[in-house]
Scaffold this motif. Structure first.
Motif, PDB file in Angstrom:
ATOM      1  N   PHE A 223       3.041  15.083 -13.062  1.00 11.43           N
ATOM      2  CA  PHE A 223       1.937  15.655 -13.826  1.00 11.43           C
ATOM      3  C   PHE A 223       1.888  17.171 -13.654  1.00 11.43           C
ATOM      4  O   PHE A 223       1.761  17.918 -14.637  1.00 11.43           O
ATOM      5  CB  PHE A 223       0.616  15.018 -13.378  1.00 11.43           C
ATOM      6  CG  PHE A 223      -0.590  15.535 -14.093  1.00 11.43           C
ATOM      7  CD1 PHE A 223      -0.861  15.146 -15.391  1.00 11.43           C
ATOM      8  CD2 PHE A 223      -1.466  16.414 -13.468  1.00 11.43           C
ATOM      9  CE1 PHE A 223      -1.981  15.623 -16.058  1.00 11.43           C
ATOM     10  CE2 PHE A 223      -2.579  16.900 -14.119  1.00 11.43           C
ATOM     11  CZ  PHE A 223      -2.834  16.502 -15.424  1.00 11.43           C
ATOM     12  N   GLU A 224       2.008  17.626 -12.421  1.00  9.73           N
ATOM     13  CA  GLU A 224       1.980  19.066 -12.157  1.00  9.73           C
ATOM     14  C   GLU A 224       3.171  19.761 -12.814  1.00  9.73           C
ATOM     15  O   GLU A 224       3.028  20.878 -13.337  1.00  9.73           O
ATOM     16  CB  GLU A 224       1.971  19.321 -10.653  1.00  9.73           C
ATOM     17  CG  GLU A 224       0.651  18.934 -10.002  1.00  9.73           C
ATOM     18  CD  GLU A 224       0.669  19.051  -8.493  1.00  9.73           C
ATOM     19  OE1 GLU A 224       1.728  19.381  -7.918  1.00  9.73           O
ATOM     20  OE2 GLU A 224      -0.378  18.794  -7.879  1.00  9.73           O
TER      21      GLU A 224
ATOM     22  N   THR B 211       0.831  -1.201   0.000  1.00 10.32           N
ATOM     23  CA  THR B 211       0.000   0.000   0.000  1.00 10.32           C
ATOM     24  C   THR B 211       0.864   1.249   0.000  1.00 10.32           C
ATOM     25  O   THR B 211       0.598   2.207  -0.745  1.00 10.32           O
ATOM     26  CB  THR B 211      -0.942  -0.010   1.207  1.00 10.32           C
ATOM     27  OG1 THR B 211      -1.740  -1.189   1.166  1.00 10.32           O
ATOM     28  CG2 THR B 211      -1.839   1.204   1.217  1.00 10.32           C
ATOM     29  N   LEU B 212       1.908   1.260   0.804  1.00 14.15           N
ATOM     30  CA  LEU B 212       2.815   2.404   0.862  1.00 14.15           C
ATOM     31  C   LEU B 212       3.482   2.634  -0.492  1.00 14.15           C
ATOM     32  O   LEU B 212       3.587   3.777  -0.958  1.00 14.15           O
ATOM     33  CB  LEU B 212       3.870   2.192   1.946  1.00 14.15           C
ATOM     34  CG  LEU B 212       4.859   3.329   2.160  1.00 14.15           C
ATOM     35  CD1 LEU B 212       4.133   4.612   2.533  1.00 14.15           C
ATOM     36  CD2 LEU B 212       5.873   2.952   3.222  1.00 14.15           C
ATOM     37  N   GLU B 213       3.904   1.564  -1.151  1.00 14.64           N
ATOM     38  CA  GLU B 213       4.524   1.692  -2.477  1.00 14.64           C
ATOM     39  C   GLU B 213       3.548   2.308  -3.480  1.00 14.64           C
ATOM     40  O   GLU B 213       3.931   3.172  -4.279  1.00 14.64           O
ATOM     41  CB  GLU B 213       4.996   0.330  -2.972  1.00 14.64           C
ATOM     42  CG  GLU B 213       6.190  -0.210  -2.225  1.00 14.64           C
ATOM     43  CD  GLU B 213       6.545  -1.634  -2.632  1.00 14.64           C
ATOM     44  OE1 GLU B 213       5.944  -2.162  -3.587  1.00 14.64           O
ATOM     45  OE2 GLU B 213       7.426  -2.222  -1.980  1.00 14.64           O
ATOM     46  N   ILE B 214       2.300   1.875  -3.423  1.00 13.78           N
ATOM     47  CA  ILE B 214       1.291   2.410  -4.345  1.00 13.78           C
ATOM     48  C   ILE B 214       1.055   3.890  -4.075  1.00 13.78           C
ATOM     49  O   ILE B 214       1.003   4.701  -5.003  1.00 13.78           O
ATOM     50  CB  ILE B 214      -0.020   1.608  -4.229  1.00 13.78           C
ATOM     51  CG1 ILE B 214       0.186   0.193  -4.776  1.00 13.78           C
ATOM     52  CG2 ILE B 214      -1.163   2.311  -4.964  1.00 13.78           C
ATOM     53  CD1 ILE B 214      -0.954  -0.757  -4.482  1.00 13.78           C
TER      54      ILE B 214
ATOM     55  N   ALA C  81       1.790   9.522  -5.660  1.00  7.79           N
ATOM     56  CA  ALA C  81       2.247  10.859  -5.283  1.00  7.79           C
ATOM     57  C   ALA C  81       3.309  11.352  -6.255  1.00  7.79           C
ATOM     58  O   ALA C  81       3.292  12.522  -6.671  1.00  7.79           O
ATOM     59  CB  ALA C  81       2.792  10.851  -3.863  1.00  7.79           C
ATOM     60  N   ASN C  82       4.231  10.479  -6.640  1.00  4.94           N
ATOM     61  CA  ASN C  82       5.265  10.856  -7.610  1.00  4.94           C
ATOM     62  C   ASN C  82       4.662  11.174  -8.976  1.00  4.94           C
ATOM     63  O   ASN C  82       5.094  12.118  -9.648  1.00  4.94           O
ATOM     64  CB  ASN C  82       6.308   9.746  -7.737  1.00  4.94           C
ATOM     65  CG  ASN C  82       7.179   9.621  -6.509  1.00  4.94           C
ATOM     66  OD1 ASN C  82       7.336  10.573  -5.751  1.00  4.94           O
ATOM     67  ND2 ASN C  82       7.731   8.440  -6.297  1.00  4.94           N
TER      68      ASN C  82
END
Length: 60
Positions: A52-53, A38-41, A46-47
């Motif tokens: 994207f931004e 879950t943390l990896e996902i 987030a990356n």
């Protein structure tokens, strides 16, 4: 009074049996493994959001 759909007990029994078969066959994930996955996902998403931004700013 609790109302159940017809066939629910059979459906539930099938799901429980399938889960027990998975456990017996070793097809399990520990809580620690699930937390790491879950943390990896979350980190990957987030990356991707940061990238994207940055891409949006580059084309603005």
């Amino acid at each position: 009074m609790l109302i159940k759909e017809k066939g629910y007990d059979e459906y539930l029994a099938e799901k429980i049996a399938a889960g027990r078969a998975d456990i017996a066959a070793g097809r399990i994930v520990t809580l620690e493994e699930a937390e790491l996955l879950t943390l990896e996902i979350v980190e990957r998403i987030a990356n991707e959001e940061v990238e994207f931004e940055q891409n949006i700013k580059a084309f603005a």
